[in-house]
Design a protein around this motif. Sequence first.
Motif, short mmCIF file in Angstrom:
data_model
loop_
_atom_site.label_atom_id
_atom_site.label_comp_id
_atom_site.label_asym_id
_atom_site.label_seq_id
_atom_site.Cartn_x
_atom_site.Cartn_y
_atom_site.Cartn_z
N GLY A 128 0.81 -1.21 0.00
CA GLY A 128 0.00 0.00 0.00
C GLY A 128 0.84 1.26 0.00
N PRO A 129 0.17 2.42 0.10
CA PRO A 129 0.89 3.70 0.06
C PRO A 129 1.72 3.93 1.31
CG PRO A 129 -1.42 4.04 0.60
CD PRO A 129 -1.29 2.59 0.25
N PRO A 130 2.72 4.80 1.24
CA PRO A 130 3.51 5.14 2.43
C PRO A 130 2.62 5.74 3.53
CG PRO A 130 4.58 5.94 0.44
CD PRO A 130 3.20 5.49 0.04
N ALA A 131 3.09 5.62 4.76
CA ALA A 131 2.38 6.19 5.91
C ALA A 131 3.10 7.43 6.41
CB ALA A 131 2.27 5.16 7.03
N HIS A 132 2.33 8.43 6.78
CA HIS A 132 2.89 9.60 7.46
C HIS A 132 2.94 9.27 8.95
CE1 HIS A 132 2.78 12.35 4.02
NE2 HIS A 132 1.66 11.75 3.68
N CYS A 133 4.11 9.42 9.56
CA CYS A 133 4.30 9.12 10.98
C CYS A 133 4.86 10.35 11.67
CB CYS A 133 5.26 7.94 11.15
SG CYS A 133 4.66 6.39 10.44
N VAL A 134 4.22 10.76 12.75
CA VAL A 134 4.63 11.97 13.47
C VAL A 134 4.87 11.63 14.93
CG1 VAL A 134 4.11 14.36 14.01
CG2 VAL A 134 3.20 13.34 11.90
N CYS A 135 6.07 11.94 15.42
CA CYS A 135 6.42 11.74 16.82
C CYS A 135 6.32 13.09 17.54
CB CYS A 135 7.83 11.19 16.94
SG CYS A 135 8.33 10.77 18.62
N VAL A 136 5.52 13.14 18.60
CA VAL A 136 5.26 14.41 19.27
C VAL A 136 5.62 14.35 20.75
CG1 VAL A 136 3.32 14.77 17.69
CG2 VAL A 136 2.87 13.98 20.00
N HIS A 137 5.97 15.52 21.29
CA HIS A 137 6.14 15.71 22.73
C HIS A 137 5.64 17.13 23.01
CE1 HIS A 137 8.90 15.60 26.54
NE2 HIS A 137 7.61 15.60 26.82
N LEU A 138 4.40 17.22 23.49
CA LEU A 138 3.73 18.50 23.60
C LEU A 138 4.03 19.21 24.92
CD1 LEU A 138 0.22 17.77 22.04
CD2 LEU A 138 2.34 18.46 20.91
N SER A 139 3.62 20.46 24.98
CA SER A 139 3.88 21.33 26.11
C SER A 139 3.23 20.83 27.40
CB SER A 139 3.36 22.73 25.78
OG SER A 139 3.42 23.58 26.91
N LEU A 140 3.76 21.30 28.51
CA LEU A 140 3.16 21.04 29.82
C LEU A 140 1.96 21.95 30.08
CD1 LEU A 140 6.44 20.77 31.92
CD2 LEU A 140 4.90 18.89 31.33
N PHE A 141 1.75 22.95 29.23
CA PHE A 141 0.72 23.95 29.45
C PHE A 141 -0.39 23.81 28.40
CE2 PHE A 141 4.75 25.53 30.99
CZ PHE A 141 4.44 25.89 32.30
#
Length: 252
Positions: A128-141
């Motif tokens: 199948g098509p490629p996958a978009h993968c996003v690694c996040v670390h969001l704010s404490l606020f």
Amino acid sequence: MSQPTLHITTFNIHKGFSQFNRRMMVHELRERLRHLNPDIVFLQEVQGLHLHHAERHHDWPETTQHEFLAEDVWQATAYGRNMLYDHGHHGNAILSRFPILHAHNQDVTHLQFERRGLLHCRIELPEGPPAHCVCVHLSLFGYSRRKQVTALADYLNRMDEPTAPLIIAGDFNDWGNRAGKLLEKSLGMNEVFSHLERTPVRSFPAAMPMFRLDRIYVRGFAVQRTEVHHGQPWSKISDHAALSAHLARHGD
């Protein structure tokens, strides 16, 4: 039911140290990740460089942490440097068994003392098509988190691929699930644990999780199985539990 086709794991590794920084645990971390054996790993608080630790610990890896963890198992890696200081830097990383076709670290810093980035990789999958993968670390606020999630949605929507397979995983610091609901609404995503518990799973602290900080959101995949890796030996490695999901393409 079809067999799982993609196994992913997300883990805030606390820069390779145990809770309260008592012990360096990067070697034990590498062993546990190999035991889990996921196809794609989303890592937060990855130490790209720390000159002081390298001097103090004789077994400190000679390479960056993400390269050390990936060696001989995950052939493709990407690292997004977020926090820079005079003796080093840390950020997010993605390890993959499959080729990473493109990688970009999107700066979403809202407060200058709390630098944040979203590591986006376009990963080739066996079918199948490629996958978009996003690694996040969001704010404490909370206000900053909402701005960061909005920036993420805007960034992905500009690609104009509304049906492309998409995985967003990491440490959301979002115990009230407000930022997560924005993702579900703006990008048509589902949180992998919510179909069972109706809310994201508890993941912090790793010894006895009480707070719902870590998440995996997907689009274009069916969730077949999920796991929370907490208690021993995980609670010795980091203050966060690791989360895993086994996914299949829709229609497989």
